[in-house]
Design a protein around this motif. Structure first.
Motif, PDB file in Angstrom:
ATOM      1  N   ASP A  20      -2.030 -12.229  -9.269  1.00  0.00           N
ATOM      2  CA  ASP A  20      -2.705 -11.038  -9.791  1.00  0.00           C
ATOM      3  C   ASP A  20      -2.625  -9.926  -8.746  1.00  0.00           C
ATOM      4  OD1 ASP A  20      -4.192  -9.256 -11.225  1.00  0.00           O
ATOM      5  OD2 ASP A  20      -6.121 -10.242 -10.868  1.00  0.00           O
ATOM      6  N   VAL A  21      -1.765  -8.940  -8.979  1.00  0.00           N
ATOM      7  CA  VAL A  21      -1.532  -7.861  -8.017  1.00  0.00           C
ATOM      8  C   VAL A  21      -1.986  -6.539  -8.636  1.00  0.00           C
ATOM      9  CG1 VAL A  21       0.205  -6.629  -6.657  1.00  0.00           C
ATOM     10  CG2 VAL A  21       0.404  -9.107  -7.011  1.00  0.00           C
ATOM     11  N   PRO A  22      -2.915  -5.815  -8.005  1.00  0.00           N
ATOM     12  CA  PRO A  22      -3.414  -4.558  -8.571  1.00  0.00           C
ATOM     13  C   PRO A  22      -2.300  -3.526  -8.756  1.00  0.00           C
ATOM     14  CG  PRO A  22      -4.818  -5.310  -6.775  1.00  0.00           C
ATOM     15  CD  PRO A  22      -3.597  -6.165  -6.751  1.00  0.00           C
ATOM     16  N   SER A  23      -2.430  -2.725  -9.799  1.00  0.00           N
ATOM     17  CA  SER A  23      -1.388  -1.739 -10.111  1.00  0.00           C
ATOM     18  C   SER A  23      -1.246  -0.688  -9.021  1.00  0.00           C
ATOM     19  CB  SER A  23      -1.688  -1.060 -11.448  1.00  0.00           C
ATOM     20  OG  SER A  23      -2.956  -0.406 -11.418  1.00  0.00           O
ATOM     21  N   ASP A  24      -2.352  -0.341  -8.338  1.00  0.00           N
ATOM     22  CA  ASP A  24      -2.241   0.706  -7.321  1.00  0.00           C
ATOM     23  C   ASP A  24      -1.442   0.255  -6.108  1.00  0.00           C
ATOM     24  OD1 ASP A  24      -4.266  -1.067  -6.706  1.00  0.00           O
ATOM     25  OD2 ASP A  24      -5.632   0.441  -5.878  1.00  0.00           O
ATOM     26  N   VAL A  25      -1.516  -1.024  -5.744  1.00  0.00           N
ATOM     27  CA  VAL A  25      -0.698  -1.496  -4.627  1.00  0.00           C
ATOM     28  C   VAL A  25       0.759  -1.617  -5.053  1.00  0.00           C
ATOM     29  CG1 VAL A  25      -1.087  -3.972  -5.001  1.00  0.00           C
ATOM     30  CG2 VAL A  25      -0.538  -3.161  -2.733  1.00  0.00           C
ATOM     31  N   VAL A  26       1.004  -1.918  -6.329  1.00  0.00           N
ATOM     32  CA  VAL A  26       2.382  -1.940  -6.840  1.00  0.00           C
ATOM     33  C   VAL A  26       2.991  -0.538  -6.766  1.00  0.00           C
ATOM     34  CG1 VAL A  26       3.844  -2.342  -8.871  1.00  0.00           C
ATOM     35  CG2 VAL A  26       1.952  -3.899  -8.366  1.00  0.00           C
ATOM     36  N   ILE A  27       2.217   0.464  -7.148  1.00  0.00           N
ATOM     37  CA  ILE A  27       2.699   1.847  -7.091  1.00  0.00           C
ATOM     38  C   ILE A  27       3.032   2.243  -5.659  1.00  0.00           C
ATOM     39  CG2 ILE A  27       1.982   4.262  -7.394  1.00  0.00           C
ATOM     40  CD1 ILE A  27       0.347   3.295  -9.832  1.00  0.00           C
TER      41      ILE A  27
ATOM     42  N   VAL B 119      12.058  -7.356  -3.228  1.00  0.00           N
ATOM     43  CA  VAL B 119      12.813  -6.170  -3.630  1.00  0.00           C
ATOM     44  C   VAL B 119      14.294  -6.524  -3.733  1.00  0.00           C
ATOM     45  CG1 VAL B 119      13.372  -3.774  -3.056  1.00  0.00           C
ATOM     46  CG2 VAL B 119      11.120  -4.715  -2.450  1.00  0.00           C
ATOM     47  N   VAL B 120      14.896  -6.176  -4.849  1.00  0.00           N
ATOM     48  CA  VAL B 120      16.319  -6.430  -5.082  1.00  0.00           C
ATOM     49  C   VAL B 120      16.975  -5.147  -5.572  1.00  0.00           C
ATOM     50  CG1 VAL B 120      18.027  -7.807  -6.331  1.00  0.00           C
ATOM     51  CG2 VAL B 120      15.847  -8.838  -5.658  1.00  0.00           C
ATOM     52  N   ASP B 121      17.924  -4.659  -4.808  1.00  0.00           N
ATOM     53  CA  ASP B 121      18.692  -3.471  -5.191  1.00  0.00           C
ATOM     54  C   ASP B 121      17.777  -2.297  -5.548  1.00  0.00           C
ATOM     55  OD1 ASP B 121      21.054  -2.082  -5.552  1.00  0.00           O
ATOM     56  OD2 ASP B 121      21.312  -2.714  -7.640  1.00  0.00           O
ATOM     57  N   GLY B 122      16.760  -2.087  -4.716  1.00  0.00           N
ATOM     58  CA  GLY B 122      15.867  -0.954  -4.894  1.00  0.00           C
ATOM     59  C   GLY B 122      14.775  -1.138  -5.927  1.00  0.00           C
ATOM     60  N   GLN B 123      14.642  -2.345  -6.496  1.00  0.00           N
ATOM     61  CA  GLN B 123      13.644  -2.594  -7.520  1.00  0.00           C
ATOM     62  C   GLN B 123      12.711  -3.730  -7.102  1.00  0.00           C
ATOM     63  OE1 GLN B 123      13.491  -0.629 -10.350  1.00  0.00           O
ATOM     64  NE2 GLN B 123      15.161   0.505  -9.363  1.00  0.00           N
ATOM     65  N   VAL B 124      11.406  -3.562  -7.342  1.00  0.00           N
ATOM     66  CA  VAL B 124      10.453  -4.645  -7.128  1.00  0.00           C
ATOM     67  C   VAL B 124      10.588  -5.621  -8.300  1.00  0.00           C
ATOM     68  CG1 VAL B 124       8.019  -5.269  -7.048  1.00  0.00           C
ATOM     69  CG2 VAL B 124       8.828  -3.258  -5.796  1.00  0.00           C
ATOM     70  N   VAL B 125      10.940  -6.878  -8.005  1.00  0.00           N
ATOM     71  CA  VAL B 125      11.190  -7.848  -9.075  1.00  0.00           C
ATOM     72  C   VAL B 125      10.109  -8.920  -9.166  1.00  0.00           C
ATOM     73  CG1 VAL B 125      13.676  -7.466  -8.924  1.00  0.00           C
ATOM     74  CG2 VAL B 125      12.646  -9.351  -7.635  1.00  0.00           C
ATOM     75  N   ALA B 126       9.268  -9.052  -8.130  1.00  0.00           N
ATOM     76  CA  ALA B 126       8.199 -10.047  -8.143  1.00  0.00           C
ATOM     77  C   ALA B 126       7.218  -9.710  -7.023  1.00  0.00           C
ATOM     78  CB  ALA B 126       8.750 -11.463  -7.968  1.00  0.00           C
ATOM     79  N   SER B 127       5.996 -10.241  -7.142  1.00  0.00           N
ATOM     80  CA  SER B 127       4.986  -9.938  -6.123  1.00  0.00           C
ATOM     81  C   SER B 127       3.895 -10.989  -6.126  1.00  0.00           C
ATOM     82  CB  SER B 127       4.379  -8.551  -6.368  1.00  0.00           C
ATOM     83  OG  SER B 127       3.783  -8.485  -7.653  1.00  0.00           O
ATOM     84  N   SER B 128       3.140 -11.021  -5.031  1.00  0.00           N
ATOM     85  CA  SER B 128       2.034 -11.969  -4.897  1.00  0.00           C
ATOM     86  C   SER B 128       1.081 -11.492  -3.818  1.00  0.00           C
ATOM     87  CB  SER B 128       2.569 -13.354  -4.518  1.00  0.00           C
ATOM     88  OG  SER B 128       1.510 -14.241  -4.167  1.00  0.00           O
ATOM     89  N   MET B 129      -0.198 -11.733  -4.022  1.00  0.00           N
ATOM     90  CA  MET B 129      -1.151 -11.615  -2.929  1.00  0.00           C
ATOM     91  C   MET B 129      -1.038 -12.886  -2.086  1.00  0.00           C
ATOM     92  SD  MET B 129      -5.301 -11.189  -2.994  1.00  0.00           S
ATOM     93  CE  MET B 129      -5.927  -9.827  -2.003  1.00  0.00           C
ATOM     94  N   TYR B 130      -1.127 -12.754  -0.746  1.00  0.00           N
ATOM     95  CA  TYR B 130      -1.095 -13.949   0.090  1.00  0.00           C
ATOM     96  C   TYR B 130      -2.242 -14.021   1.091  1.00  0.00           C
ATOM     97  CZ  TYR B 130       1.207 -10.950   3.636  1.00  0.00           C
ATOM     98  OH  TYR B 130       1.520  -9.951   4.532  1.00  0.00           O
ATOM     99  N   ARG B 131      -3.058 -13.000   1.161  1.00  0.00           N
ATOM    100  CA  ARG B 131      -4.228 -13.024   2.028  1.00  0.00           C
ATOM    101  C   ARG B 131      -5.267 -12.051   1.488  1.00  0.00           C
ATOM    102  NH1 ARG B 131      -1.955 -12.188   7.267  1.00  0.00           N
ATOM    103  NH2 ARG B 131      -1.493 -14.412   7.241  1.00  0.00           N
ATOM    104  N   PRO B 132      -6.520 -12.465   1.347  1.00  0.00           N
ATOM    105  CA  PRO B 132      -7.148 -13.699   1.826  1.00  0.00           C
ATOM    106  C   PRO B 132      -6.886 -14.915   0.942  1.00  0.00           C
ATOM    107  CG  PRO B 132      -8.773 -12.346   0.729  1.00  0.00           C
ATOM    108  CD  PRO B 132      -7.507 -11.533   0.769  1.00  0.00           C
TER     109      PRO B 132
END
Length: 299
Positions: free
Chosen positions: A231-238, A213-226
């Motif tokens: 590939d990050v599902p849209s519902d977890v991004v929301i 998160v940078v300045d209130g915005q999600v700029v990147a993401s990753s699953m790390y477990r398992p």
């Protein structure tokens, strides 16, 4: 940094024809601090399997930002000498806790996004409420926990009540707590009895994701477990964005989200300067954090 400006010329008396123009170059009058590029200062002697230094080096090359790498001696309490280019310019540190703490005590503290009071269980519970997985947890000292452990027989979840990561959060039976403490204290080589730990009900988390998160915005993401995956599902991004809109501990940080019984919860927040990025787009991270730093005027 130059801009092109049209300069209109008035014809001399007696001459006919339309007004002509030419172009000249000049330096725009903007704050010099905004024109300086960000320098990334990255510790190299982290864990051998960590890909972070190499990925940051490549991302800085692609994003056209300076990259300086250096080792930090164990137990160091001060920064090593920094390149001359870094003085008076935007910087970002990345490495392990000793480097981050040394930077916070230095004139370069603007390159660290960390306030200990905002990275802990009480802050998360207050900021995220029921959105935080351990909103009902207790915070105890090791001394109090060891006394209680002898009088109970149950599975609990333990993690440090800070972001210095003396140990990784885990679920265990209360009877195993004394052995865990002995191991952690032997590695820390100091008395930890009065250090605080978070004690919560053990919960089954079947998926975990990291959001930068940078300045209130999600700029990147990753699953790390398992598994580690971009590939990050849209519902977890929301869900992550809704939590970011609710509260943030710092202008730049890492937010970890877990799935418990089909529901998403905040696992914890992490100091950006000491966090892994897993399969997230590191170039996007470097560009976003650099742009944030270059927009500041307090260098």
């Amino acid at each position: 940094a130059y801009v092109m400006v049209p300069m209109f010329i008035t014809p001399a008396p007696g001459l006919k024809g339309p007004v002509s123009f030419h172009v000249r170059r000049f330096r725009p009058r903007v704050a010099w601090s905004r024109m300086k590029s960000t320098h990334w200062l990255v510790q190299t002697n982290v864990s051998a399997e960590s890909p972070t230094p190499a990925s940051l080096r490549e991302a800085c090359r692609l994003a056209e930002r300076s990259f300086f790498e250096f080792p930090v001696p164990p137990g160091a309490t001060a920064l090593p000498p920094l390149p001359r280019e870094c003085h008076g310019s935007p910087v970002v540190f990345h490495g392990r806790s000793p480097l981050i703490l040394a930077a916070l005590r230095s004139p370069f503290k603007g390159g660290v996004f960390f306030d200990p009071e905002r990275f802990g269980n009480d802050a998360y519970a207050q900021g995220y409420g029921d959105g935080y997985i351990n909103s009902d947890a207790m915070v105890l000292t090791w001394r109090a926990l060891l006394v209680n452990a002898e009088a109970s027989s149950r599975y609990v979840f333990l993690k440090p009540n800070d972001d210095y990561k003396l140990f990784t959060g885990l679920a265990l039976h209360s009877s195993s707590i004394p052995a865990l403490f002995a191991d952690i204290q032997s590695k820390a080589k100091r008395d930890l009895l009065d250090q605080e730990v978070v004690v919560a009900e053990a919960k089954e988390v079947d998926g975990e994701w990291r959001f930068i998160v940078v300045d209130g915005q999600v700029v990147a993401s990753s699953m790390y477990r398992p598994i580690c995956s971009s590939d990050v599902p849209s519902d977890v991004v929301i869900f992550a964005k809704s939590m970011v809109s609710t509260w943030v501990p710092a202008p730049v940080f890492c937010l970890d989200i877990g799935r418990v019984n089909g529901c998403y919860k905040v696992i914890e927040c992490n100091c950006f300067n000491a966090s892994r990025f897993y399969a997230a787009d590191v170039r996007s991270i470097v560009e976003a954090v650099s742009s944030y730093q270059e927009g500041r005027t307090d260098w």
